[in-house]
Structure formats: structure tokens, C-alpha cells
Motif scaffolding. Structure first.
Motif, short mmCIF file in Angstrom:
data_model
loop_
_atom_site.label_atom_id
_atom_site.label_comp_id
_atom_site.label_asym_id
_atom_site.label_seq_id
_atom_site.Cartn_x
_atom_site.Cartn_y
_atom_site.Cartn_z
N SER A 297 0.85 -1.18 0.00
CA SER A 297 0.00 0.00 0.00
C SER A 297 0.89 1.23 0.00
CB SER A 297 -0.90 0.01 1.24
OG SER A 297 -1.49 1.28 1.44
N SER A 298 0.41 2.28 -0.62
CA SER A 298 1.18 3.52 -0.64
C SER A 298 1.02 4.31 0.65
CB SER A 298 0.74 4.39 -1.83
OG SER A 298 -0.64 4.71 -1.73
N VAL A 299 0.07 3.92 1.50
CA VAL A 299 -0.22 4.71 2.70
C VAL A 299 -0.25 3.91 4.00
CG1 VAL A 299 -1.45 6.55 1.49
CG2 VAL A 299 -2.70 4.50 2.21
N ASP A 300 -0.33 2.60 3.93
CA ASP A 300 -0.37 1.76 5.13
C ASP A 300 0.63 0.62 4.99
OD1 ASP A 300 -2.65 3.00 6.52
OD2 ASP A 300 -3.87 2.17 4.89
N GLN A 332 -12.36 2.12 11.95
CA GLN A 332 -12.96 3.45 11.96
C GLN A 332 -11.97 4.57 12.29
OE1 GLN A 332 -16.71 3.60 14.09
NE2 GLN A 332 -17.21 1.50 13.50
N ASP A 333 -10.79 4.22 12.77
CA ASP A 333 -9.82 5.25 13.14
C ASP A 333 -8.74 5.46 12.07
OD1 ASP A 333 -8.59 2.83 13.46
OD2 ASP A 333 -7.69 3.29 15.41
N ASN A 334 -8.98 4.93 10.85
CA ASN A 334 -8.01 5.06 9.77
C ASN A 334 -8.66 5.77 8.60
OD1 ASN A 334 -6.31 4.61 7.49
ND2 ASN A 334 -5.42 2.80 8.46
N ILE A 335 -8.11 6.89 8.20
CA ILE A 335 -8.70 7.68 7.12
C ILE A 335 -8.70 6.94 5.79
CG2 ILE A 335 -6.53 8.82 6.46
CD1 ILE A 335 -8.16 11.40 6.08
N ASN A 336 -7.82 5.93 5.66
CA ASN A 336 -7.73 5.17 4.41
C ASN A 336 -8.60 3.92 4.42
OD1 ASN A 336 -5.48 6.90 3.53
ND2 ASN A 336 -4.30 5.81 5.09
N THR A 341 -8.56 -3.71 1.51
CA THR A 341 -9.04 -4.93 0.85
C THR A 341 -8.69 -6.19 1.64
OG1 THR A 341 -7.01 -5.27 -0.44
CG2 THR A 341 -8.69 -3.81 -1.39
N ALA A 342 -8.08 -6.01 2.81
CA ALA A 342 -7.69 -7.15 3.63
C ALA A 342 -8.17 -6.95 5.06
CB ALA A 342 -6.18 -7.34 3.61
N PHE A 343 -8.52 -8.04 5.71
CA PHE A 343 -8.99 -8.01 7.09
C PHE A 343 -7.97 -7.35 8.01
CE2 PHE A 343 -9.44 -9.92 11.31
CZ PHE A 343 -10.79 -9.72 11.56
N TRP A 344 -6.70 -7.49 7.65
CA TRP A 344 -5.63 -6.94 8.48
C TRP A 344 -5.33 -5.48 8.14
CZ3 TRP A 344 -2.04 -6.64 4.53
CH2 TRP A 344 -2.10 -7.64 3.55
N ARG A 345 -6.34 -4.79 7.60
CA ARG A 345 -6.40 -3.33 7.54
C ARG A 345 -5.37 -2.69 6.61
NH1 ARG A 345 -7.96 -5.03 12.63
NH2 ARG A 345 -9.93 -4.09 13.34
N MET A 346 -5.45 -3.06 5.33
CA MET A 346 -4.59 -2.44 4.33
C MET A 346 -5.18 -2.66 2.95
SD MET A 346 -0.47 -3.00 3.81
CE MET A 346 -0.56 -4.11 2.40
N ARG A 347 -4.90 -1.75 2.05
CA ARG A 347 -5.19 -1.99 0.64
C ARG A 347 -4.06 -2.83 0.08
NH1 ARG A 347 -5.53 2.27 -4.53
NH2 ARG A 347 -6.63 0.80 -5.92
N ALA A 348 -4.38 -4.05 -0.32
CA ALA A 348 -3.34 -4.97 -0.80
C ALA A 348 -3.65 -5.51 -2.19
CB ALA A 348 -3.19 -6.14 0.17
N ASP A 349 -4.93 -5.48 -2.59
CA ASP A 349 -5.38 -6.16 -3.81
C ASP A 349 -5.83 -5.12 -4.83
OD1 ASP A 349 -5.66 -9.14 -2.59
OD2 ASP A 349 -6.34 -7.64 -1.15
N TYR A 350 -5.43 -5.32 -6.09
CA TYR A 350 -5.59 -4.26 -7.08
C TYR A 350 -6.16 -4.76 -8.40
CZ TYR A 350 -2.65 -1.54 -3.92
OH TYR A 350 -2.15 -0.88 -2.82
N VAL A 351 -6.99 -3.91 -8.99
CA VAL A 351 -7.44 -4.04 -10.38
C VAL A 351 -7.14 -2.70 -11.03
CG1 VAL A 351 -9.36 -4.53 -11.94
CG2 VAL A 351 -9.27 -5.64 -9.69
#
Length: 399
Positions: A297-300, A332-336, A341-351
């Protein structure tokens, strides 16, 4: 005369509508956690007891997690989907694709919980590097050639954590390009890991000479949609963790992602060669969609975010930034959070579609909220996966 004109008008309108509908295309990626460790108890996860047949056994047991995976796919109803972490139990040595065929016939082709059955008559399940023994001490534990840590990609057996592309549209098999054997050292300015305690390279000179870039593989799979070719660029880079201060996985993740940025750039792709020895990247102006669990992720998270940031900012790529209410409520405490895309709180999967030839009409992440009945499908990893399906609804522009 009026009736004739009216008839022609209606015919043209219906033809236009049919063409427009045919050009609409839903493409998705989903890390389905259909890998051996997910079907074995923690005490049986030692290397010697992790079976390459575990997925097949689970498939034959009418497994609820697999039924839920199939139901999610039926609900979203993509036309093309990449499945990450789908074991290729023989890594194509016998070319049987037994687990994939069982999944298709007994899960996707059958209604799950009242959903319409779905069929993907075309597929590509190529070889991967996970669990292919390198013979070297890649994990630095002093013992060479021991899986899972000394595989060209981390895995307990050849084909572990594999991937497969399934499609409602024909795949141009003859023109698939794979990059399983591309050497990491052959990437210009490759981020060779350095051991900070010795200031020397982490990998031995011999290992570095032979080490492959892809932890699984990189695939360029041409799919024919109504006479036009879309290149599906599929991969699953290593997680940028589970290493040490040398950051060997973080650097590899960065360069695995960078590979695609170079591949779609005419001025940077000359160094690339595929497994047949053909050189160069994607032809200019060719429509493409980059798919996969990129583990960055670019932010997390812990990735070297320069790799994913460069890809997302590439001049030829569109990023719809899919989101979901379920993800937003999950953290709820993360602006992103809404883009996770993952339960562990990060955007990891992309199209990530190309700007050339494709228009984004809609996008989403399949993440029901806790008050929805379908939350049962994603409530934990045991229900389906710790990742969520990401999808884009695209319009294929006419030539």
C-alpha cells in the motif's frame, strides 16, 4: 414506409444496446486462501506434514469455506477473475489441474445459497516459483535447500500458494507470456538485499546469480473480448515482511511491483525477457489490466511504498480506488480504511486498468457490513479469506 423506418430504428437500437452490453466487462481479483495451510491444524503445519493434496481433499469434503468463496464469486459475477493462493498441487507437472476442475464443477457450477451458478470455460493456471527448491540458503538459517524458506518462492511444496486466471472469454493461450524464470539480478538497479551486520549481500554470489524475481510468477495473459485483446497482467508479490533488517522480502516486493511499471513503459522494458527468451515489454497502445494481491500500500503497512506508489501514479494507468462501507466500519480510526481490501487493515489487492481502450464505469470491494446477512461470508478467515474480492466494471472502447 413508416413501419419500415420504425423497424429499422428499433433494430439499430437493439443492436447498439446488445453491443454496449457485450462491451461491458467486469474484472476482479481475489486472494481466496485456498492453500494447504488453511486446511490443516496448526500442529500439523511442519514442512514434512503439509500435503500438496490438502486442497483437493477439502474440495471433496463439500467444505464450507470453499462454498462461501464460490458464493462470493457468484454474487459479484465477474467475467474475468484472478484467484491468488489457489494451490497448484502438482505445479503443472501432470497438467491435470484437478483442484481447479473440482472447484469449477462442484462449487462454481452449482448454486450456492440460492445464487445463480457461474461458469468460466477458459482458464490459465501456469507454474509458479513457490515451493520450488532453490538448493541455496535463502532464508539465512545456515541450512541450504530446505523448504519452505529456501524455495524460489516461500512454499511447503511446488505449487503452494499458486494462482489461476478464470474467464468467460477465450484466452489466447499461444501468446501468453510468463516470467517465472526472470532473474532478479537482470533488473537494472535491482534492490539487492544487504546484511547490515556485515555490509555484504544477504544472498551468496551463486544464489544471487540464480535467484528469480517472481515469488510466484508474472503472467501476461491475452484475453479476447469481442474481437479485441485485453492483456491481463497477473502476479502475487511476496509479503514485505517475515524477514530481518536486510529487508529481503520488502525489496523483492518492491521490485516485483516495479516489474509491471517497467513492462508497460516502452522506454524501460528493453531488459525484460520472458520464459521463451522473447525480449521487451507490452506493445504500445495495448489495453491491459494489472491484477493481483500486490501485498503493498502507498499509505499503510510495511512495504517500501515507492514501488506501489510509482505504479499507481503511472501515466498509462487508471486507479479507481475501490472502496466499501464494510472496510470503513472495520477500521474506523483510519482515514484510508474505506479502500482496504484485507482483514488486516490495508489496501493490498488491485485491479488497475490502462487508460488506453478501457473506461471505468464502476468499482467496488466485496465487504458486507456486520448488519448484512452476507457478513457470514467474510466474518473471519475461516469463513472465506482474510482478503476481499476487488472488482471493476469496465467499458471496452471500440477500436
Amino acid at each position: 414506409m413508416k413501419n419500415s423506418i420504425l423497424s429499422i430504428t428499433i433494430t439499430l437500437a437493439l443492436t447498439y444496446m446488445s453491443t454496449a452490453q457485450a462491451e461491458r466487462l467486469k474484472i476482479a481479483t481475489f486472494n481466496v486462501s485456498m492453500e494447504a495451510l488453511n486446511y490443516q491444524s496448526p500442529q500439523n503445519r511442519e514442512t514434512a506434514t503439509v500435503s500438496s493434496n490438502a486442497l483437493q481433499v477439502a474440495l471433496e469434503s463439500n467444505h464450507q469455506q470453499i462454498k462461501n468463496i464460490a458464493e462470493i464469486i457468484q454474487r459479484v459475477n465477474p467475467d474475468i477473475i484472478l484467484l491468488n493462493e489457489f494451490d497448484n498441487q502438482h505445479n503443472n507437472e501432470d497438467n491435470s489441474h484437478q483442484a481447479l476442475k473440482t472447484f469449477s464443477k462442484h462449487y462454481l457450477n452449482k448454486s450456492q445459497n440460492g445464487q445463480k451458478a457461474i461458469d468460466f470455460p477458459y482458464y490459465y493456471q501456469g507454474q509458479v516459483n513457490t515451493g520450488v527448491n532453490s538448493g541455496y540458503d535463502l532464508d539465512g538459517n545456515g541450512t541450504p535447500g530446505v523448504l519452505p524458506g529456501d524455495g524460489f518462492g516461500y512454499g511447503h511444496f511446488s505449487g503452494h500458494f499458486g494462482m489461476v486466471l478464470i474467464s468467460k472469454y477465450p484466452i489466447d493461450v499461444k501468446n501468453i507470456r510468463t516470467f517465472q524464470y526472470f532473474k532478479w539480478r537482470d533488473m537494472p538497479n535491482a534492490l539487492q538485499p544487504i546484511d547490515p551486520t556485515t555490509s555484504k549481500p544477504w544472498f551468496s554470489p551463486q544464489a544471487w546469480q540464480d535467484l528469480r524475481l517472481s515469488s510466484k510468477s508474472h503472467w501476461d495473459v491475452p484475453v479476447e473480448v469481442n474481437g479485441q485483446i485485453i492483456h491481463i497482467l497477473a502476479s502475487h508479490p511476496t509479503p514485505p515482511v517475515f524477514d530481518g533488517p536486510e529487508d529481503r522480502n520488502g525489496k523483492r516486493n518492491h521490485d516485483e511491483i516495479r516489474f509491471w511499471a517497467d513492462y508497460i513503459s516502452a522506454d524501460k522494458s528493453a531488459y525484460i525477457y520472458d520464459d521463451k527468451g522473447d525480449k521487451g515489454g507490452l506493445k504500445p497502445l495495448a489495453p491491459f489490466v494489472i491484477l493481483g494481491d500486490l501485498n503493498a500500500s502507498s499509505v499503510d503497512g510495511n512495504a517500501m511504498n515507492a514501488g506501489i506508489s510509482s505504479l499507481l501514479a503511472h501515466v498509462d494507468i487508471q486507479d479507481a480506488m475501490p472502496n466499501s462501507e464494510g472496510a470503513e466500519k472495520h477500521t474506523q480510526d483510519n482515514i484510508n480504511a474505506k479502500h482496504h481490501t484485507a482483514f488486516w487493515r490495508m489496501r493490498a489487492d488491485y485491479v488497475l486498468p490502462s487508460k488506453m481502450g478501457l473506461t471505468i464505469k464502476d468499482a467496488g470491494v466485496y465487504w458486507p457490513t456486520e448488519d448484512e446477512d452476507t457478513y457470514r461470508l467474510i466474518k473471519d478467515r475461516a469463513a472465506s479469506s482474510d482478503h476481499r474480492m476487488v472488482w471493476l466494471d469496465l467499458l471496452l472502447n471500440n477500436k
